[in-house]
Write an enzyme that holds these catalytic residues in place. Structure first.
Site, mmCIF file in Angstrom:
data_model
loop_
_atom_site.group_PDB
_atom_site.id
_atom_site.type_symbol
_atom_site.label_atom_id
_atom_site.label_comp_id
_atom_site.label_asym_id
_atom_site.label_seq_id
_atom_site.Cartn_x
_atom_site.Cartn_y
_atom_site.Cartn_z
ATOM 1 N N HIS A 77 -2.178 -25.799 29.363
ATOM 2 C CA HIS A 77 -1.636 -27.004 28.739
ATOM 3 C C HIS A 77 -0.203 -26.767 28.277
ATOM 4 C CE1 HIS A 77 -2.043 -25.506 24.548
ATOM 5 N NE2 HIS A 77 -3.183 -24.978 24.943
ATOM 6 N N ASP A 79 1.307 -28.851 25.846
ATOM 7 C CA ASP A 79 1.547 -29.331 24.487
ATOM 8 C C ASP A 79 1.291 -28.230 23.471
ATOM 9 O OD1 ASP A 79 -1.233 -29.653 25.262
ATOM 10 O OD2 ASP A 79 -1.557 -30.698 23.357
ATOM 11 N N ASP A 109 0.067 -19.769 22.736
ATOM 12 C CA ASP A 109 -0.827 -20.884 23.079
ATOM 13 C C ASP A 109 -0.029 -22.068 23.619
ATOM 14 O OD1 ASP A 109 -3.064 -22.503 23.212
ATOM 15 O OD2 ASP A 109 -3.092 -22.953 21.072
ATOM 16 N N GLU A 141 -3.958 -31.230 25.172
ATOM 17 C CA GLU A 141 -5.087 -30.318 24.970
ATOM 18 C C GLU A 141 -5.327 -30.084 23.494
ATOM 19 O OE1 GLU A 141 -7.242 -26.535 24.342
ATOM 20 O OE2 GLU A 141 -5.237 -27.079 23.666
ATOM 21 N N GLU A 169 -5.778 -19.607 28.563
ATOM 22 C CA GLU A 169 -5.749 -19.588 27.095
ATOM 23 C C GLU A 169 -5.796 -18.144 26.592
ATOM 24 O OE1 GLU A 169 -5.472 -21.933 24.848
ATOM 25 O OE2 GLU A 169 -6.160 -23.841 25.689
ATOM 26 N N HIS A 363 -1.171 -21.386 16.534
ATOM 27 C CA HIS A 363 -1.064 -22.454 15.528
ATOM 28 C C HIS A 363 -0.452 -21.986 14.214
ATOM 29 C CE1 HIS A 363 -4.574 -24.908 17.542
ATOM 30 N NE2 HIS A 363 -3.696 -24.425 18.419
#
Length: 390
Positions: A77, A79, A109, A141, A169, A363
Site C-alpha cells: 500500500h 498510503d 510501513d 490500506e 508488510e 505508525h
C-alpha cells in the site's frame, strides 16, 4: 546494504505525503510514469470522487507461452498514517539515514518495500522470465484495507490470475501465513432534541451511545473469553470503541450521537457475529426507550471497512515459494490486518505476508526501518527474480 538507487527511490516515495485522508494521486502518477518508462504494462483503478488510485503493473516474459502462465504478485500500500501531534525530531516526509536505520513516515510501513521493488524493475524487465511478475500499489490500506478492492476484483476476473501473492508488510522478513481480520463500523443514533430542563420531552442519543458503548465493552469481554487461538497475541478476537461524538451543548438534550468502533477476528471466527449482536442490542434494548418519547428515533449501522482474516492454508504455493527463498521452514501469525486476506479470500490468490522492518516501528514518531532489513529484502527479491528466470 541496499543500493544507493534503491535508497533514493525509497526517499522519493517517502517525500510524497500520502496520508490516507489526503490521497495518493501524485505518487501514483510518478509510479505510472516510472514503470511505463521501464517497460511494464500499467493499469490504473481510480477512486470515483477522491484523488486516490490503485496501480497494477505487469512485466511479461518475452516467450508468448510463458506470458500466459499464472504469475507472481508483489503487493503493498502507498498510503501512510497521519503525523499530527507526534513528536518527530525531523521532517517526517524527508528520508534520512542514521545509525543503520532509514527514517521517515512510511519507511517501515511500507515504502521501504515498495522502493526496493521499484529498484528491481529494470532487472525484472531484462530477465528471461518464465512467468509474469505483477506489482500492485494500493490506497487506503491504513483505514481498514478499504481501497484495494477494485484492484482485487480486477485480478479475480482475469482469465489467468496470479498464482500467488506476496504482501510486503513489515514482518522482519519472516513468512506470515495468518492474521486477524478487521471490520470498522459507524453507528449513528438519532434521538430528539429539547431543553435540558425537561428531559422527558426528548430522547437523549448521548445516553443511548453510552449504553451502547458499555454493551460493546461487555461484548469485547465475551470475545476474550472464547477458546484461545494459538499463535495470536492476544489469542482471541478483539473489539475496541475508538470514538464517540454526541450532542451540541450541555443544556440541550442530545438528538444525535455517533459511535465509531472496530473488531478484529481471528481466522475461523464468525466475522459477522459481533455486528449482528450489536444490531440486536440496538433494536431490542435501545430503540424502545428512545421511541417511547420520540417515535422518529433511529439507529443506523454502516460498515466503513471490512477485510477478512488471512487463514493459513495446508498447501500453498505462496508459502512454499517464500520459505524456499528465505531458506526457512517455519511460518508465523500476527494480530494486525493486511490486504493479504482480500487477495486470498476475495480473489482466490494464495497469499503470504513477508517484508522488511518491524510492525513495532510502524505508525510512530521517527518511524524507521533498519538497513539490514532492507538488505535482506533486496536479496530476497533478487532470489525471486532468479527463481522466475529461465
Amino acid at each position: 546494504m541496499p543500493s544507493q538507487h534503491a535508497l533514493d527511490l525509497i526517499a522519493t516515495l517517502i517525500a510524497f505525503p500520502t496520508v490516507s485522508r489526503d490521497g495518493n494521486a501524485e505518487l501514483i502518477d510518478f509510479l505510472d510514469d516510472h514503470l511505463r518508462r521501464a517497460g511494464a504494462e500499467v493499469a490504473l483503478f481510480r477512486h470515483a470522487h477522491e484523488p486516490k488510485a490503485n496501480l497494477l503493473a505487469t512485466i511479461r516474459p518475452r516467450d508468448p507461452v510463458a506470458a500466459r502462465r499464472p504469475g507472481v504478485l508483489l503487493s503493498g500500500h502507498t498510503d501512510v498514517v497521519p503525523v499530527d501531534g507526534q513528536p518527530w525530531t525531523a521532517d517526517p516526509f524527508t528520508a534520512r539515514v542514521a545509525d543503520g536505520r532509514l527514517y521517515g513516515r512510511g519507511a517501515c510501513d511500507m515504502k521501504g518495500f515498495l522502493g526496493l521493488v521499484l529498484a528491481r524493475v529494470p532487472q525484472m524487465v531484462a530477465a528471461d522470465l518464465t512467468r509474469p511478475l505483477h506489482l500492485a500499489f494500493s490506497y487506503d490500506e491504513e483505514v481498514g484495507c478499504a481501497g484495494v478492492r477494485s484492484l482485487v476484483d480486477h485480478l479475480a476476473g482475469l482469465a489467468t490470475p496470479p498464482a500467488l501473492c506476496i504482501v510486503g508488510e513489515p514482518t522482519e522478513m519472516t513468512a506470515v501465513t495468518g492474521h486477524k481480520g478487521i471490520r470498522v463500523v459507524r453507528t449513528e443514533i438519532t434521538g430528539r432534541a429539547g431543553h435540558s430542563s425537561a428531559p422527558a420531552a426528548g430522547a437523549n442519543a448521548a445516553v443511548a451511545a453510552g449504553r451502547f458503548a458499555a454493551f460493546l465493552d461487555d461484548l469485547a469481554r465475551d470475545l476474550a473469553a472464547a477458546p484461545p487461538a494459538p499463535g495470536f497475541e492476544p489469542p482471541h478476537s478483539t473489539l475496541n470503541v475508538g470514538r464517540i461524538d454526541a450532542g451540541s451543548a450541555v443544556n440541550i438534550i442530545a438528538d444525535h450521537a455517533t459511535v465509531l468502533w472496530e473488531y478484529r477476528s481471528v481466522p475461523g471466527a464468525d466475522a459477522d457475529a459481533p455486528l449482528a449482536a450489536a444490531q440486536a442490542f440496538a433494536e431490542t434494548d435501545l430503540l424502545p426507550g428512545l421511541r417511547a418519547t420520540a417515535p422518529e428515533a433511529a439507529i443506523a449501522f454502516a460498515v466503513e471497512a471490512d477485510a477478512p482474516a488471512l487463514s493459513p492454508l495446508d498447501q500453498s504455493p505462496a508459502t512454499e515459494l517464500v520459505l524456499r527463498l528465505l531458506g526457512a521452514n517455519q511460518t508465523q501469525t500476527v494480530s494486525f490486518a493486511t490486504e493479504a486476506g482480500l487477495f486470498q479470500h476475495r480473489a482466490g490468490i494464495p497469499s503470504v505476508v513477508c517484508g522488511p522492518g518491524s510492525i513495532a516501528q510502524a505508525h510512530k514518531a521517527d518511524e524507521y526501518v533498519r538497513l539490514d532489513q532492507l538488505d535482506a529484502c533486496d536479496r530476497f527479491l533478487t532470489r525471486l527474480i532468479d527463481e522466475l528466470s529461465a
